[in-house]
Design a protein around this motif. Structure first.
Motif, PDB file in Angstrom:
ATOM      1  N   ALA A  22     107.102 -21.720 -56.400  1.00  0.00           N
ATOM      2  CA  ALA A  22     105.882 -21.958 -56.096  1.00  0.00           C
ATOM      3  C   ALA A  22     105.026 -21.096 -56.587  1.00  0.00           C
ATOM      4  N   ASP A  23     105.270 -19.981 -57.637  1.00  0.00           N
ATOM      5  CA  ASP A  23     104.441 -19.548 -58.462  1.00  0.00           C
ATOM      6  C   ASP A  23     103.832 -20.234 -59.520  1.00  0.00           C
ATOM      7  N   LEU A  24     104.682 -20.959 -60.217  1.00  0.00           N
ATOM      8  CA  LEU A  24     104.693 -21.900 -61.251  1.00  0.00           C
ATOM      9  C   LEU A  24     103.891 -22.797 -61.117  1.00  0.00           C
ATOM     10  N   LYS A  25     104.009 -23.817 -59.972  1.00  0.00           N
ATOM     11  CA  LYS A  25     103.711 -24.956 -59.826  1.00  0.00           C
ATOM     12  C   LYS A  25     102.068 -25.235 -60.028  1.00  0.00           C
ATOM     13  N   PRO A  26     101.329 -24.325 -59.527  1.00  0.00           N
ATOM     14  CA  PRO A  26      99.744 -24.439 -59.734  1.00  0.00           C
ATOM     15  C   PRO A  26      99.514 -24.190 -61.252  1.00  0.00           C
TER      16      PRO A  26
END
Length: 275
Positions: free
Chosen positions: A34-38
């Motif tokens: 969830a931290d990396l996806k953006p």
């Protein structure tokens, strides 16, 4: 397809006090998909290679579990004790997972600089070749000569040097590093990741020095054997994901022209890791 060939996830509670320490506050927390996806969405990165950060099979299985759930994780580089008596059996076992693409002993943390230059690794290398796995070399400049001897012993094993072997950019003393990198670049099975060097460039980072190292690596290994990686979240100690992506793209453009950007930022990783 644009690929980030070097990123990590971790849960601090599972690391048993191992790196990163609390004083590295920017990365002393959990890092999840969830931290990396953006960041992937904002930079147009389509997929990643997820790399181990602990010398344990438990960490490798943790990463493979994430890869099962997250389609953007195209491959995993795991860890095995390659000198264990049963190493070949262990490698064959974990290689049954289709997203395991390579192995990475954490050479930079081992007290024996020559650990890699040892025929005791031959059985593990044979098992890796049988499973179509590649070798990620987490090394510093002092490991490059032993790594070259290992590479000469195993010419069929694809090897990638992580983080350009972490040259001492802050000191500006790059002569020995460049000599040994050129020696490895002469071997066609060896590639290099353009990753992890901003955090080796002092505080604040010497970005001119980073640029010189990037140019040296690109010229030594050429447009077909340099592979983009972010080293996220470690890069957050000294820079930002998007800034590094843009800097790599600019360096490739300046050295080889626009036609090489797709290679360094995607095609080379896809081919090297059989993604």
């Amino acid at each position: 397809m644009r690929i980030d060939a070097h990123q990590h996830f971790w849960a601090i509670a599972d690391r048993g006090g191992q790196w990163p320490p609390p004083d590295l506050a920017a990365i002393h927390r959990d890092f999840t998909p969830a931290d990396l996806k953006p960041l992937l969405a904002s930079t147009g990165v389509d997929g990643t290679v997820l790399v181990q950060s602990l010398p344990s099979l438990a960490d490798t299985r943790f990463l493979l579990d994430i890869a099962d759930r997250e389609p953007f994780v195209l491959g995993v580089v795991g860890w095995v004790d390659m000198k264990a008596p049963d190493a070949a059996i262990t490698i064959a076992d974990i290689a049954r997972h289709p997203k395991l693409k390579g192995l990475r002993p954490m050479l930079q943390d081992l007290p024996d600089v020559d650990w890699i230059d040892d025929p005791a690794l031959d059985a593990s290398v044979a098992a890796m070749l049988a499973a179509n796995l590649v070798f990620d070399a987490l090394v510093k400049p002092e490991h490059l000569a032993p790594l070259a001897r290992f590479a000469r012993r195993h010419p069929d094993l694809p090897i990638v040097i992580d983080h350009c072997a972490k040259p001492d950019i802050a000191s500006g003393d790059l002569a020995d590093w460049r000599r040994d990198m050129d020696s490895l670049a002469a071997m066609p099975q060896v590639s290099c990741k353009l990753s992890g060097i901003v955090t080796e460039a002092g505080s604040p980072p010497d970005m001119d020095g980073v640029g010189r190292v990037a140019d040296m690596v690109l010229q030594a290994f050429g447009p077909d054997r340099v592979i983009f990686g972010s080293d996220w979240p470690v890069i957050e100690l000294a820079g930002q994901y998007a800034d590094w992506t843009e800097r790599v793209e600019a360096a490739v453009l300046a050295n080889f022209g626009r036609s090489a950007i797709d290679k360094v930022l995607g095609e080379n990783a896809r081919r090297f890791y059989s993604l």
